[in-house]
Design a protein around this motif. Structure first.
Motif, mmCIF file in Angstrom:
data_model
loop_
_atom_site.group_PDB
_atom_site.id
_atom_site.type_symbol
_atom_site.label_atom_id
_atom_site.label_comp_id
_atom_site.label_asym_id
_atom_site.label_seq_id
_atom_site.Cartn_x
_atom_site.Cartn_y
_atom_site.Cartn_z
ATOM 1 N N PRO A 73 0.837 -1.202 0.000
ATOM 2 C CA PRO A 73 0.000 0.000 0.000
ATOM 3 C C PRO A 73 0.872 1.251 0.000
ATOM 4 C CG PRO A 73 0.242 -0.798 2.231
ATOM 5 C CD PRO A 73 1.005 -1.773 1.349
ATOM 6 N N LYS A 74 0.267 2.371 -0.314
ATOM 7 C CA LYS A 74 0.969 3.635 -0.130
ATOM 8 C C LYS A 74 1.062 3.913 1.365
ATOM 9 C CE LYS A 74 -0.554 5.690 -4.500
ATOM 10 N NZ LYS A 74 -1.305 6.801 -5.141
ATOM 11 N N PRO A 75 2.116 4.621 1.807
ATOM 12 C CA PRO A 75 2.252 4.908 3.238
ATOM 13 C C PRO A 75 1.107 5.787 3.708
ATOM 14 C CG PRO A 75 3.775 6.247 1.969
ATOM 15 C CD PRO A 75 3.174 5.260 1.006
ATOM 16 N N LEU A 76 0.836 5.722 5.020
ATOM 17 C CA LEU A 76 -0.314 6.463 5.551
ATOM 18 C C LEU A 76 -0.124 6.748 7.028
ATOM 19 C CD1 LEU A 76 -3.273 7.444 4.831
ATOM 20 C CD2 LEU A 76 -4.038 5.259 5.779
ATOM 21 N N LYS A 77 -0.529 7.931 7.439
ATOM 22 C CA LYS A 77 -0.672 8.214 8.863
ATOM 23 C C LYS A 77 -2.018 7.658 9.305
ATOM 24 C CE LYS A 77 2.176 12.309 9.727
ATOM 25 N NZ LYS A 77 2.156 13.719 10.204
ATOM 26 N N ILE A 78 -1.993 6.587 10.081
ATOM 27 C CA ILE A 78 -3.251 5.979 10.512
ATOM 28 C C ILE A 78 -3.782 6.634 11.784
ATOM 29 C CG2 ILE A 78 -2.752 3.799 9.355
ATOM 30 C CD1 ILE A 78 -2.030 2.639 12.117
ATOM 31 N N PHE A 79 -2.923 7.372 12.466
ATOM 32 C CA PHE A 79 -3.302 8.245 13.574
ATOM 33 C C PHE A 79 -2.477 9.511 13.430
ATOM 34 C CE2 PHE A 79 -4.633 4.152 15.199
ATOM 35 C CZ PHE A 79 -5.840 4.446 15.830
ATOM 36 N N ASP A 80 -2.807 10.531 14.186
ATOM 37 C CA ASP A 80 -2.053 11.781 14.102
ATOM 38 C C ASP A 80 -0.576 11.550 14.424
ATOM 39 O OD1 ASP A 80 -4.497 12.976 13.595
ATOM 40 O OD2 ASP A 80 -4.796 13.620 15.671
#
Length: 317
Positions: A73-80
């Motif tokens: 997947p593309k990277p992601l901030k899943i929380f702040d």
């Protein structure tokens, strides 16, 4: 090398100011509950219902299932304050603190560290030079392979349990990091505004470590756990150790008020799909399961492990 020998050798994790002992101890040793393997698997399925997180876990722990090799997947901030970088098969979780970054796992090689972790963190606005610690959840090379690269390039300290430092030293795999910091069971590391607690959950390896830490989402504080090693071991005795760890960590989670479940293999807990739900603008953060559902997650894992033990015993193992 016995598990008892490997878990009794513990060095100081960091300076005394950064480490605080946690109250409480391990749960009592797990014993196989009455019932056939089929009974235990049926209980797991009933607990899971139609919950995609739990049904995915059941599938991942089913005997004979080959671990998935999903697309990255593309990277992601899943929380702040929590970011995920992944190859699909294995993921890196970055805790973003006011004092720098704590990286949980480091993919499988220096090449992956340099070509995946570094640029993908940058794409999320995270400076890789802020990585202060690399935590290897366990001693398999897909979790520590890029650690020495990050240590050499950015001065990060590499952390692993004493038992798995010994495992790595005995097996001498490529890209093994130099022995640096030991993770003591029931200890805390504070970096900036964030404290992470470490808990030995042996089974997947002799020194697998699972973690509990704060996760913030849109102004609300949550408490996250990350299970350090999902695939069950081969030997019945090691599966019993794994079951002990499930029971003990579930109790620790309950006491800490954990309401977020994370895993370093996102195909094992519907984590990669949840990333895409969040990316698509889900109304609620899909990683926030709530306290009752995170406990149900552990109950499903418990039932599946009891089933795996029963399967082995029924086969004469």
């Amino acid at each position: 090398m016995s598990l008892a020998q490997s878990t009794t050798s513990r060095r100081a994790l960091l300076s005394a100011a950064a480490l605080l002992p946690l109250a409480g101890g391990r749960a009592e040793a797990a014993t196989a509950a009455p019932g056939s393997a089929r009974d235990h698997y049926a209980r797991a399925a009933k607990l899971a219902g139609r919950d995609p997180v739990l049904t995915t876990l059941v599938k991942a722990l089913t005997p004979g299932v080959t671990p998935a090799q999903p697309k990255a997947p593309k990277p992601l901030k899943i929380f702040d304050n929590v970011a995920v970088v992944s190859t699909g098969f294995v993921s890196v979780t970055a805790l973003l603190t006011s004092g720098g970054v704590i990286l949980i796992d480091a993919l499988g090689s220096p090449d992956e560290a340099g070509k995946v972790i570094v640029p993908q963190l940058k794409s999320l606005g995270v400076d890789p030079s802020a990585i202060k610690y690399v935590v290897a959840a366990h001693g398999h090379d897909d979790h520590f392979g890029g650690a020495q690269y990050l240590a050499d390039r950015y001065g990060a300290r590499v952390m692993m349990s004493p038992a798995d430092w010994k495992l790595v030293a005995a097996e001498k795999p490529p890209n093994a990091p130099k022995h640096d910091l030991d993770i003591a069971d029931g200890r805390r590391l504070t970096l900036g505004d964030t404290t992470i607690s470490f808990h030995h959950t042996p089974g997947h390896t002799p020194g697998t470590v699972s973690m509990i830490f704060p996760a913030r989402w849109r102004g609300r504080r949550h408490t996250a756990m990350l299970w350090g090693g999902t695939n069950p071991p081969a030997a019945v005795a090691d599966k019993r150790i794994y079951l002990d760890s499930v029971l003990a960590f579930a109790a620790t989670m309950r006491k800490a008020g954990v309401d977020v479940e994370l895993n370093n293999h996102g195909a094992a807990d519907y984590g990669l799909a949840r990333m895409e739900e969040l990316r698509a603008g889900a109304a609620a953060n899909p990683f926030v399961l709530g306290r009752a559902r995170t406990q149900r997650f552990m109950k499903v894992m418990e039932a599946m492990m009891r089933g795996r033990i029963a399967t082995d015993l029924e086969a004469g193992g």
